[in-house]
Design a protein around this motif. Structure first.
Motif, short mmCIF file in Angstrom:
data_model
loop_
_atom_site.label_atom_id
_atom_site.label_comp_id
_atom_site.label_asym_id
_atom_site.label_seq_id
_atom_site.Cartn_x
_atom_site.Cartn_y
_atom_site.Cartn_z
N ASN A 213 0.80 -1.18 -0.08
CA ASN A 213 -0.03 -0.06 0.10
C ASN A 213 0.87 1.21 -0.02
OD1 ASN A 213 -2.31 -1.59 0.06
ND2 ASN A 213 -2.42 -1.66 2.31
N GLY A 214 1.89 1.36 -0.83
CA GLY A 214 2.73 2.48 -0.98
C GLY A 214 3.76 2.50 0.08
N GLU A 215 3.97 1.59 1.01
CA GLU A 215 4.92 1.68 2.27
C GLU A 215 6.02 0.73 2.04
OE1 GLU A 215 2.89 2.54 6.38
OE2 GLU A 215 1.24 1.46 5.19
N ASN A 216 7.04 1.15 2.31
CA ASN A 216 8.15 0.19 2.51
C ASN A 216 8.40 -0.39 3.73
OD1 ASN A 216 9.30 0.93 -0.19
ND2 ASN A 216 10.25 2.97 0.86
N VAL A 217 8.15 -1.81 3.59
CA VAL A 217 8.07 -2.82 4.71
C VAL A 217 8.89 -3.73 4.27
CG1 VAL A 217 5.80 -2.04 5.52
CG2 VAL A 217 5.94 -3.89 3.83
N LYS A 218 8.97 -4.90 5.43
CA LYS A 218 9.68 -6.14 5.16
C LYS A 218 8.64 -7.29 5.86
CE LYS A 218 14.44 -4.45 5.78
NZ LYS A 218 15.74 -4.51 6.35
N GLU A 219 8.96 -8.43 5.33
CA GLU A 219 7.93 -9.64 5.72
C GLU A 219 8.42 -10.10 6.99
OE1 GLU A 219 8.11 -12.83 3.07
OE2 GLU A 219 6.92 -11.90 1.62
N LEU A 220 7.38 -10.66 7.98
CA LEU A 220 7.79 -11.14 9.14
C LEU A 220 7.50 -12.36 9.17
CD1 LEU A 220 8.61 -10.67 12.13
CD2 LEU A 220 6.18 -10.42 12.72
N LEU A 221 8.42 -13.27 9.44
CA LEU A 221 8.24 -14.73 9.51
C LEU A 221 8.69 -15.36 10.47
CD1 LEU A 221 10.63 -15.11 5.98
CD2 LEU A 221 8.13 -14.90 6.26
N TYR A 222 7.91 -16.58 10.52
CA TYR A 222 8.27 -17.68 11.91
C TYR A 222 9.04 -18.49 11.44
CZ TYR A 222 7.05 -20.60 15.80
OH TYR A 222 7.27 -21.42 16.80
N THR A 223 10.04 -18.79 12.31
CA THR A 223 11.22 -19.84 12.23
C THR A 223 11.69 -20.34 13.71
OG1 THR A 223 13.38 -20.51 11.24
CG2 THR A 223 13.09 -18.08 12.01
N GLU A 224 12.26 -21.76 13.56
CA GLU A 224 12.65 -22.34 14.72
C GLU A 224 13.87 -21.56 15.28
OE1 GLU A 224 11.24 -24.65 16.70
OE2 GLU A 224 9.73 -24.49 15.23
N ASN A 225 14.78 -20.93 14.53
CA ASN A 225 15.92 -19.99 15.00
C ASN A 225 15.81 -18.68 14.43
OD1 ASN A 225 17.52 -22.43 16.26
ND2 ASN A 225 17.23 -23.46 14.28
N GLY A 226 15.20 -17.86 15.17
CA GLY A 226 14.89 -16.43 14.57
C GLY A 226 15.66 -15.57 15.48
N GLU A 227 15.30 -14.20 15.22
CA GLU A 227 15.93 -13.14 15.79
C GLU A 227 15.62 -12.98 17.27
OE1 GLU A 227 15.82 -9.89 13.06
OE2 GLU A 227 16.36 -11.18 11.58
N GLN A 228 16.16 -11.96 17.94
CA GLN A 228 15.63 -11.64 19.22
C GLN A 228 14.71 -10.30 19.21
OE1 GLN A 228 19.45 -11.34 21.62
NE2 GLN A 228 18.82 -13.06 22.91
N TRP A 229 13.73 -10.40 19.91
CA TRP A 229 12.70 -9.47 19.95
C TRP A 229 12.43 -8.88 21.49
CZ3 TRP A 229 11.24 -7.45 15.34
CH2 TRP A 229 11.56 -8.39 13.96
N GLU A 230 11.80 -7.73 21.58
CA GLU A 230 11.31 -7.31 22.77
C GLU A 230 10.15 -6.39 23.02
OE1 GLU A 230 14.51 -4.76 24.24
OE2 GLU A 230 14.50 -3.51 22.46
N LEU A 231 9.72 -6.60 24.02
CA LEU A 231 8.31 -5.69 24.26
C LEU A 231 8.55 -4.27 24.73
CD1 LEU A 231 6.05 -8.40 25.93
CD2 LEU A 231 6.51 -8.09 23.55
N VAL A 232 8.07 -3.47 24.25
CA VAL A 232 8.23 -2.11 24.64
C VAL A 232 6.94 -1.17 24.75
CG1 VAL A 232 10.60 -1.83 23.77
CG2 VAL A 232 8.61 -1.22 22.21
#
Length: 232
Positions: A213-232
Protein backbone atom coordinates in the motif's frame (compact mmCIF):
# COMPACT_ATOMS: atom_id res chain seq x y z
CA UNK A 1 23.11 -10.41 32.56
CA UNK A 2 22.42 -10.33 36.29
CA UNK A 3 19.27 -8.59 37.52
CA UNK A 4 18.61 -6.99 40.91
CA UNK A 5 15.65 -6.24 43.17
CA UNK A 6 14.98 -5.02 46.70
CA UNK A 7 12.85 -6.82 49.25
CA UNK A 8 11.57 -4.93 52.32
CA UNK A 9 9.97 -5.99 55.58
CA UNK A 10 6.37 -4.73 55.59
CA UNK A 11 6.24 -4.80 59.40
CA UNK A 12 8.91 -2.12 60.01
CA UNK A 13 11.33 0.21 58.27
CA UNK A 14 14.67 -1.12 59.44
CA UNK A 15 14.98 -4.91 59.55
CA UNK A 16 15.08 -7.83 57.09
CA UNK A 17 15.88 -5.64 54.10
CA UNK A 18 17.67 -7.44 51.26
CA UNK A 19 19.04 -7.00 47.78
CA UNK A 20 18.16 -9.99 45.59
CA UNK A 21 20.60 -10.91 42.83
CA UNK A 22 19.12 -13.01 40.03
CA UNK A 23 21.15 -14.71 37.30
CA UNK A 24 18.95 -12.91 34.73
CA UNK A 25 15.70 -11.01 34.30
CA UNK A 26 14.06 -14.25 33.16
CA UNK A 27 15.16 -16.04 36.34
CA UNK A 28 13.63 -13.23 38.42
CA UNK A 29 10.22 -13.70 36.78
CA UNK A 30 10.44 -17.50 37.01
CA UNK A 31 11.40 -17.33 40.71
CA UNK A 32 8.40 -15.11 41.35
CA UNK A 33 6.08 -17.51 39.50
CA UNK A 34 7.34 -20.37 41.70
CA UNK A 35 6.90 -18.39 44.91
CA UNK A 36 3.51 -16.89 44.07
CA UNK A 37 2.02 -20.23 42.99
CA UNK A 38 3.60 -22.35 45.73
CA UNK A 39 1.47 -24.72 47.77
CA UNK A 40 3.25 -23.38 50.87
CA UNK A 41 0.75 -20.65 51.67
CA UNK A 42 2.92 -18.85 54.23
CA UNK A 43 5.22 -17.73 51.40
CA UNK A 44 2.33 -16.86 49.10
CA UNK A 45 0.91 -14.64 51.85
CA UNK A 46 4.27 -13.16 52.85
CA UNK A 47 6.14 -12.33 49.63
CA UNK A 48 4.50 -9.72 47.39
CA UNK A 49 5.70 -8.27 44.10
CA UNK A 50 5.28 -4.48 43.88
CA UNK A 51 7.14 -4.31 40.58
CA UNK A 52 9.99 -6.17 38.89
CA UNK A 53 12.66 -4.61 41.12
CA UNK A 54 10.76 -4.20 44.39
CA UNK A 55 9.25 -6.88 46.64
CA UNK A 56 7.97 -6.95 50.20
CA UNK A 57 7.79 -9.77 52.71
CA UNK A 58 6.56 -10.38 56.23
CA UNK A 59 9.28 -12.38 58.01
CA UNK A 60 6.89 -13.30 60.82
CA UNK A 61 5.02 -15.35 58.20
CA UNK A 62 7.91 -16.40 55.95
CA UNK A 63 11.26 -14.84 55.13
CA UNK A 64 11.83 -14.39 51.38
CA UNK A 65 15.36 -15.77 51.72
CA UNK A 66 13.91 -19.11 52.79
CA UNK A 67 12.17 -19.58 49.43
CA UNK A 68 15.40 -21.13 48.15
CA UNK A 69 15.65 -23.80 50.84
CA UNK A 70 12.02 -24.62 51.64
CA UNK A 71 10.64 -27.67 49.84
CA UNK A 72 7.76 -26.84 47.53
CA UNK A 73 8.62 -23.17 47.11
CA UNK A 74 11.62 -22.29 44.88
CA UNK A 75 14.49 -24.63 45.72
CA UNK A 76 15.23 -25.08 42.00
CA UNK A 77 16.65 -21.53 41.99
CA UNK A 78 19.21 -22.07 44.75
CA UNK A 79 22.10 -21.74 42.30
CA UNK A 80 20.56 -18.85 40.36
CA UNK A 81 19.44 -16.44 43.10
CA UNK A 82 21.01 -15.05 46.27
CA UNK A 83 20.05 -12.53 48.95
CA UNK A 84 22.31 -9.91 50.54
CA UNK A 85 21.19 -8.55 53.92
CA UNK A 86 21.27 -4.75 54.06
CA UNK A 87 22.38 -2.69 57.06
CA UNK A 88 19.73 -1.45 59.45
CA UNK A 89 18.83 2.25 59.26
CA UNK A 90 20.41 4.83 61.56
CA UNK A 91 22.89 6.60 59.33
CA UNK A 92 24.18 3.47 57.61
CA UNK A 93 23.99 2.99 53.88
CA UNK A 94 21.67 1.07 51.60
CA UNK A 95 23.02 -0.56 48.45
CA UNK A 96 21.81 1.19 45.29
CA UNK A 97 20.98 -1.40 42.68
CA UNK A 98 21.50 -0.66 38.97
CA UNK A 99 18.34 -0.17 36.95
CA UNK A 100 18.09 -0.95 33.24
CA UNK A 101 18.01 2.09 30.96
CA UNK A 102 14.70 0.91 29.53
CA UNK A 103 12.40 -1.44 31.32
CA UNK A 104 9.14 -3.09 30.35
CA UNK A 105 7.31 -5.29 32.82
CA UNK A 106 5.88 -8.37 31.09
CA UNK A 107 2.36 -8.33 32.52
CA UNK A 108 -0.28 -10.55 30.91
CA UNK A 109 -3.08 -8.57 29.31
CA UNK A 110 -1.04 -5.39 28.81
CA UNK A 111 -0.39 -3.93 25.37
CA UNK A 112 3.06 -3.48 23.86
CA UNK A 113 4.95 -2.56 20.75
CA UNK A 114 7.22 -5.39 19.55
CA UNK A 115 10.62 -4.47 18.16
CA UNK A 116 13.93 -6.03 17.18
CA UNK A 117 16.65 -6.08 19.85
CA UNK A 118 19.37 -5.97 17.19
CA UNK A 119 17.73 -3.19 15.16
CA UNK A 120 15.48 -1.37 17.64
CA UNK A 121 13.99 0.83 14.91
CA UNK A 122 12.31 -2.25 13.34
CA UNK A 123 8.76 -2.70 14.70
CA UNK A 124 5.93 -5.14 14.06
CA UNK A 125 3.34 -3.37 11.93
CA UNK A 126 -0.14 -4.29 10.76
CA UNK A 127 -1.52 -1.90 8.08
CA UNK A 128 -5.20 -1.04 8.47
CA UNK A 129 -5.72 -1.78 4.77
CA UNK A 130 -4.34 -5.28 4.40
CA UNK A 131 -5.82 -7.81 1.98
CA UNK A 132 -3.56 -10.66 3.11
CA UNK A 133 -3.80 -10.02 6.88
CA UNK A 134 0.03 -10.14 6.99
CA UNK A 135 2.09 -8.60 9.79
CA UNK A 136 5.12 -6.68 8.55
CA UNK A 137 8.26 -5.01 9.83
CA UNK A 138 8.41 -1.24 9.47
CA UNK A 139 10.87 1.49 10.39
CA UNK A 140 8.27 4.26 10.13
CA UNK A 141 5.10 2.68 11.53
CA UNK A 142 4.25 0.42 14.47
CA UNK A 143 1.23 -1.43 15.83
CA UNK A 144 0.36 -2.09 19.46
CA UNK A 145 -0.49 -5.69 20.40
CA UNK A 146 -1.94 -7.21 23.56
CA UNK A 147 0.13 -10.14 24.88
CA UNK A 148 -1.77 -12.51 27.17
CA UNK A 149 -1.30 -15.89 28.76
CA UNK A 150 -3.89 -18.24 27.30
CA UNK A 151 -4.70 -19.80 30.68
CA UNK A 152 -7.90 -18.54 32.27
CA UNK A 153 -7.82 -15.92 35.04
CA UNK A 154 -4.20 -14.92 34.38
CA UNK A 155 -4.63 -11.24 33.49
CA UNK A 156 -2.21 -9.12 35.48
CA UNK A 157 0.26 -11.94 36.18
CA UNK A 158 3.91 -11.87 35.13
CA UNK A 159 4.58 -13.79 31.90
CA UNK A 160 7.49 -16.25 31.85
CA UNK A 161 9.14 -18.02 28.93
CA UNK A 162 7.23 -21.30 29.16
CA UNK A 163 3.78 -19.67 29.18
CA UNK A 164 1.52 -20.24 26.18
CA UNK A 165 0.44 -16.85 24.91
CA UNK A 166 -1.78 -15.12 22.39
CA UNK A 167 -0.73 -11.90 20.62
CA UNK A 168 -3.82 -9.90 19.67
CA UNK A 169 -4.54 -6.54 18.10
CA UNK A 170 -5.69 -4.05 20.71
CA UNK A 171 -8.48 -2.76 18.44
CA UNK A 172 -9.81 -5.90 16.72
CA UNK A 173 -10.09 -9.51 17.91
CA UNK A 174 -7.45 -10.84 15.51
CA UNK A 175 -4.42 -12.76 16.77
CA UNK A 176 -0.98 -13.64 15.47
CA UNK A 177 -0.86 -16.89 13.52
CA UNK A 178 1.44 -18.30 10.84
CA UNK A 179 0.85 -19.32 7.24
CA UNK A 180 1.81 -23.01 7.35
CA UNK A 181 3.11 -22.95 3.76
CA UNK A 182 5.18 -19.76 3.67
CA UNK A 183 5.92 -19.17 7.35
CA UNK A 184 4.60 -15.63 6.99
CA UNK A 185 3.11 -14.10 10.13
CA UNK A 186 -0.56 -13.24 9.70
CA UNK A 187 -3.51 -12.26 11.85
CA UNK A 188 -6.51 -14.56 12.14
CA UNK A 189 -9.53 -15.10 14.44
CA UNK A 190 -7.65 -18.08 15.97
CA UNK A 191 -4.27 -17.53 17.69
CA UNK A 192 -1.22 -19.61 16.87
CA UNK A 193 -1.51 -22.80 18.91
CA UNK A 194 1.41 -23.61 21.22
CA UNK A 195 3.10 -20.21 20.92
CA UNK A 196 5.17 -19.60 24.06
CA UNK A 197 6.51 -16.33 25.37
CA UNK A 198 10.10 -17.46 24.79
CA UNK A 199 9.21 -18.22 21.14
CA UNK A 200 7.85 -14.69 20.74
CA UNK A 201 11.23 -13.37 21.82
CA UNK A 202 13.33 -15.68 19.63
CA UNK A 203 11.41 -17.47 16.84
CA UNK A 204 10.62 -14.67 14.40
CA UNK A 205 12.83 -13.26 11.66
CA UNK A 206 12.85 -10.33 9.23
CA UNK A 207 12.18 -11.40 5.65
CA UNK A 208 12.47 -9.74 2.23
CA UNK A 209 11.62 -6.09 1.60
CA UNK A 210 8.47 -5.15 -0.32
CA UNK A 211 6.02 -2.32 -0.81
CA UNK A 212 2.59 -2.68 0.80
CA UNK A 213 0.00 0.00 0.00
CA UNK A 214 2.77 2.40 -0.92
CA UNK A 215 4.80 1.74 2.26
CA UNK A 216 8.29 0.25 2.40
CA UNK A 217 8.09 -2.73 4.73
CA UNK A 218 9.63 -6.18 5.24
CA UNK A 219 8.01 -9.55 5.70
CA UNK A 220 7.82 -11.06 9.19
CA UNK A 221 8.44 -14.82 9.22
CA UNK A 222 8.22 -17.54 11.86
CA UNK A 223 11.19 -19.88 12.20
CA UNK A 224 12.68 -22.18 14.82
CA UNK A 225 15.91 -20.17 14.98
CA UNK A 226 14.92 -16.55 14.68
CA UNK A 227 16.09 -13.16 15.89
CA UNK A 228 15.67 -11.58 19.30
CA UNK A 229 12.65 -9.35 19.96
CA UNK A 230 11.50 -7.28 22.90
CA UNK A 231 8.32 -5.71 24.23
CA UNK A 232 8.27 -1.95 24.72
Amino acid sequence: MVFYAYVKNVADNWSYRYVITFASREVADEWWRAVSTSAVTSFVNSVQRINAQYYTHNPSLANATETLVTAGVATQFLGKVFFTLENDIGGRGLSIIPSPDQFTDHISGNSFFIRSKVAPYDYWYYPSSNATNAVYISRTERTRFTVSRVNSDTSGTVIIGSDNIAITLTTVNLSVNVNATTGQVILSPAPLSGLTFSALLSNFIVGPSLVENGENVKELLYTENGEQWELV
